[in-house]
Design a protein around this motif. Structure first.
Motif, PDB file in Angstrom:
ATOM      1  N   PHE A  71       0.832  -1.183   0.000  1.00  0.00           N
ATOM      2  CA  PHE A  71       0.000   0.000   0.000  1.00  0.00           C
ATOM      3  C   PHE A  71       0.878   1.249   0.000  1.00  0.00           C
ATOM      4  N   ASN A  72       0.252   2.401  -0.234  1.00  0.00           N
ATOM      5  CA  ASN A  72       1.005   3.654  -0.236  1.00  0.00           C
ATOM      6  C   ASN A  72       1.764   3.828   1.072  1.00  0.00           C
ATOM      7  N   THR A  73       2.907   4.477   0.996  1.00  0.00           N
ATOM      8  CA  THR A  73       3.737   4.679   2.183  1.00  0.00           C
ATOM      9  C   THR A  73       2.945   5.328   3.313  1.00  0.00           C
ATOM     10  N   SER A  74       2.072   6.264   2.975  1.00  0.00           N
ATOM     11  CA  SER A  74       1.287   6.956   3.997  1.00  0.00           C
ATOM     12  C   SER A  74       0.297   6.026   4.690  1.00  0.00           C
ATOM     13  N   ASP A  75       0.077   4.850   4.106  1.00  0.00           N
ATOM     14  CA  ASP A  75      -0.907   3.915   4.645  1.00  0.00           C
ATOM     15  C   ASP A  75      -0.256   2.739   5.365  1.00  0.00           C
ATOM     16  N   LEU A  76       1.072   2.701   5.392  1.00  0.00           N
ATOM     17  CA  LEU A  76       1.764   1.542   5.936  1.00  0.00           C
ATOM     18  C   LEU A  76       1.535   1.349   7.427  1.00  0.00           C
ATOM     19  N   GLU A  77       1.246   2.428   8.136  1.00  0.00           N
ATOM     20  CA  GLU A  77       1.068   2.311   9.575  1.00  0.00           C
ATOM     21  C   GLU A  77      -0.316   1.784   9.945  1.00  0.00           C
ATOM     22  N   ASN A  78      -1.225   1.765   8.986  1.00  0.00           N
ATOM     23  CA  ASN A  78      -2.569   1.270   9.270  1.00  0.00           C
ATOM     24  C   ASN A  78      -2.551  -0.235   9.497  1.00  0.00           C
ATOM     25  N   TYR A  79      -3.387  -0.660  10.402  1.00  0.00           N
ATOM     26  CA  TYR A  79      -3.469  -2.061  10.805  1.00  0.00           C
ATOM     27  C   TYR A  79      -3.941  -2.938   9.648  1.00  0.00           C
ATOM     28  N   THR A  80      -3.299  -4.081   9.462  1.00  0.00           N
ATOM     29  CA  THR A  80      -3.726  -5.046   8.455  1.00  0.00           C
ATOM     30  C   THR A  80      -4.556  -6.123   9.138  1.00  0.00           C
ATOM     31  N   THR A  81      -5.815  -6.228   8.753  1.00  0.00           N
ATOM     32  CA  THR A  81      -6.746  -7.168   9.372  1.00  0.00           C
ATOM     33  C   THR A  81      -6.743  -8.494   8.630  1.00  0.00           C
ATOM     34  N   ALA A  82      -6.488  -9.578   9.331  1.00  0.00           N
ATOM     35  CA  ALA A  82      -6.517 -10.903   8.711  1.00  0.00           C
ATOM     36  C   ALA A  82      -7.941 -11.257   8.306  1.00  0.00           C
ATOM     37  N   PHE A  83      -8.082 -12.090   7.302  1.00  0.00           N
ATOM     38  CA  PHE A  83      -9.400 -12.544   6.868  1.00  0.00           C
ATOM     39  C   PHE A  83     -10.080 -13.294   8.019  1.00  0.00           C
ATOM     40  N   PRO A  84     -11.383 -13.122   8.199  1.00  0.00           N
ATOM     41  CA  PRO A  84     -12.094 -13.817   9.278  1.00  0.00           C
ATOM     42  C   PRO A  84     -12.567 -15.211   8.848  1.00  0.00           C
ATOM     43  N   PRO A  85     -12.868 -16.096   9.787  1.00  0.00           N
ATOM     44  CA  PRO A  85     -13.386 -17.429   9.454  1.00  0.00           C
ATOM     45  C   PRO A  85     -14.639 -17.325   8.580  1.00  0.00           C
ATOM     46  N   GLY A  86     -14.714 -18.169   7.563  1.00  0.00           N
ATOM     47  CA  GLY A  86     -15.851 -18.158   6.648  1.00  0.00           C
ATOM     48  C   GLY A  86     -15.670 -17.250   5.454  1.00  0.00           C
ATOM     49  N   PHE A  87     -14.574 -16.494   5.412  1.00  0.00           N
ATOM     50  CA  PHE A  87     -14.338 -15.545   4.320  1.00  0.00           C
ATOM     51  C   PHE A  87     -13.935 -16.275   3.042  1.00  0.00           C
ATOM     52  N   ARG A  88     -14.431 -15.765   1.910  1.00  0.00           N
ATOM     53  CA  ARG A  88     -14.038 -16.295   0.606  1.00  0.00           C
ATOM     54  C   ARG A  88     -14.154 -15.214  -0.456  1.00  0.00           C
ATOM     55  N   MET A  89     -13.426 -15.377  -1.548  1.00  0.00           N
ATOM     56  CA  MET A  89     -13.491 -14.422  -2.654  1.00  0.00           C
ATOM     57  C   MET A  89     -12.893 -15.054  -3.902  1.00  0.00           C
ATOM     58  N   THR A  90     -13.169 -14.421  -5.031  1.00  0.00           N
ATOM     59  CA  THR A  90     -12.562 -14.828  -6.294  1.00  0.00           C
ATOM     60  C   THR A  90     -11.969 -13.597  -6.959  1.00  0.00           C
ATOM     61  N   VAL A  91     -11.133 -13.836  -7.964  1.00  0.00           N
ATOM     62  CA  VAL A  91     -10.592 -12.746  -8.761  1.00  0.00           C
ATOM     63  C   VAL A  91     -10.563 -13.205 -10.214  1.00  0.00           C
ATOM     64  N   GLY A  92     -10.854 -12.294 -11.134  1.00  0.00           N
ATOM     65  CA  GLY A  92     -10.901 -12.651 -12.546  1.00  0.00           C
ATOM     66  C   GLY A  92     -12.260 -13.179 -12.950  1.00  0.00           C
ATOM     67  N   ASN A  93     -12.425 -13.386 -14.253  1.00  0.00           N
ATOM     68  CA  ASN A  93     -13.707 -13.844 -14.790  1.00  0.00           C
ATOM     69  C   ASN A  93     -13.452 -14.748 -15.994  1.00  0.00           C
ATOM     70  N   PRO A  94     -13.903 -15.997 -15.955  1.00  0.00           N
ATOM     71  CA  PRO A  94     -13.624 -16.922 -17.056  1.00  0.00           C
ATOM     72  C   PRO A  94     -14.269 -16.528 -18.378  1.00  0.00           C
ATOM     73  N   THR A  95     -15.231 -15.607 -18.351  1.00  0.00           N
ATOM     74  CA  THR A  95     -15.889 -15.195 -19.595  1.00  0.00           C
ATOM     75  C   THR A  95     -15.154 -14.049 -20.290  1.00  0.00           C
ATOM     76  N   THR A  96     -14.135 -13.487 -19.644  1.00  0.00           N
ATOM     77  CA  THR A  96     -13.368 -12.402 -20.264  1.00  0.00           C
ATOM     78  C   THR A  96     -12.607 -12.934 -21.471  1.00  0.00           C
ATOM     79  N   ASP A  97     -12.812 -12.314 -22.627  1.00  0.00           N
ATOM     80  CA  ASP A  97     -12.173 -12.816 -23.845  1.00  0.00           C
ATOM     81  C   ASP A  97     -11.436 -11.739 -24.632  1.00  0.00           C
TER      82      ASP A  97
END
Length: 287
Positions: A71-97
């Protein structure tokens, strides 16, 4: 699997014994000029710690990054929160051509050596790569702070990545929670097919969902770290092996290559997916 995967898992193929997360990308296939397909194997990335370094028996081929400083240098001091139990996500899209629909952070590197980095493209390399192809997936790292998932598996997150491991922008007000920058590097050993490259110069690799261009590359993530283990790592200034790796003690617990390889799930797919195939698995034979 739903709920707290970290408390349900019984073994892991990861170097870290407290990581029971699910990491997924599609399988890559080589399409021969005669129309048949062969699955491309993966191979280990450079240096899996000290004890496992250069171990030829490692079954995996994916390196997972959780970084707290993309992240930007000015944001480095901000706390990084770990993902919580039950969290999920995807990235990208198989239909992109098309290139127009591709996203930053999703790319390929034609490897001159196992250590090649940079020189990223949004589509498959157009020539044989001496050390294979590395597929790269950078996930969004800004969370809305409320939803563990969303109908499209993406709207609860927001991406400020600029591609590669360059510093990303700060999180917007709509998704204010700074989470780890999650990234996959998957090493595909395409070298065995170098002498089978099509004589017309066309690109012969294809994703298992029939994407011949590579723009639809995508990946899935289901959080499964046990207890507060990931948060401990995010709170620590350790990097790479110093967080803990086979043969080196760190803030995270590790296991040997033999223990990693001993963890496996029985296949539930009855269709042949290896060997030379006349069509991609899940697809009817092309006529």
């Amino acid at each position: 699997m739903t709920g707290d995967i970290g408390e349900q898992g019984t073994c892991t193929t990861c170097a870290y014994t407290e990581d029971f997360s699910n990491y997924w990308t599609a399988a890559m296939y080589f399409k021969h000029q005669n129309g048949s397909y062969k699955r491309v194997p993966i191979y280990p990335n450079a240096q899996l710690g000290y004890e496992g370094q250069d171990d030829t028996n490692i079954k995996g081929g994916m390196t997972i990054y959780y970084t707290q400083k993309d992240f930007n240098t000015s944001d480095l001091e901000n706390y990084t929160t770990a993902f919580p139990p039950g969290f999920r996500m995807t990235v990208g899209n198989p239909t992109t051509d098309s290139l127009n629909g591709s996203k930053k952070g999703l790319a390929y590197t034609c490897l001159e050596t196992i250590l090649t980095r940079g020189f990223e493209t949004q589509d498959f390399p157009t020539k044989p790569c001496p050390a294979g192809i590395m597929a790269i997936h950078h996930f969004p790292s800004c969370w809305d702070g409320k939803n563990l998932d969303s109908p499209d598996h993406q709207s609860h997150m927001f991406s400020t990545t600029k591609g590669g491991f360059r510093p990303a922008g700060p999180c917007p007000a709509s998704h204010p929670v700074k989470m780890p920058q999650l990234a996959y590097e998957t090493m595909w050993n395409t070298t065995a097919f170098a002498d089978m490259w099509p004589t017309d110069g066309s690109q012969p690799f294809v994703w298992s969902y029939s994407d011949h261009k590579g723009y639809g590359t995508h990946a899935d993530y289901v959080f499964g770290w046990k207890g507060d283990s990931l948060q401990r790592a995010m709170n620590n200034s350790c990097m790479f092996h110093y967080c803990g790796s086979p043969g080196m003690q760190g803030v995270l617990k590790t296991q040997t290559v033999q223990e990693m390889n001993a963890c496996a799930v029985e296949s539930t797919v009855t269709e042949e997916v290896d060997g030379w195939l006349d069509h991609l698995p899940g697809y009817e034979m092309e006529v």
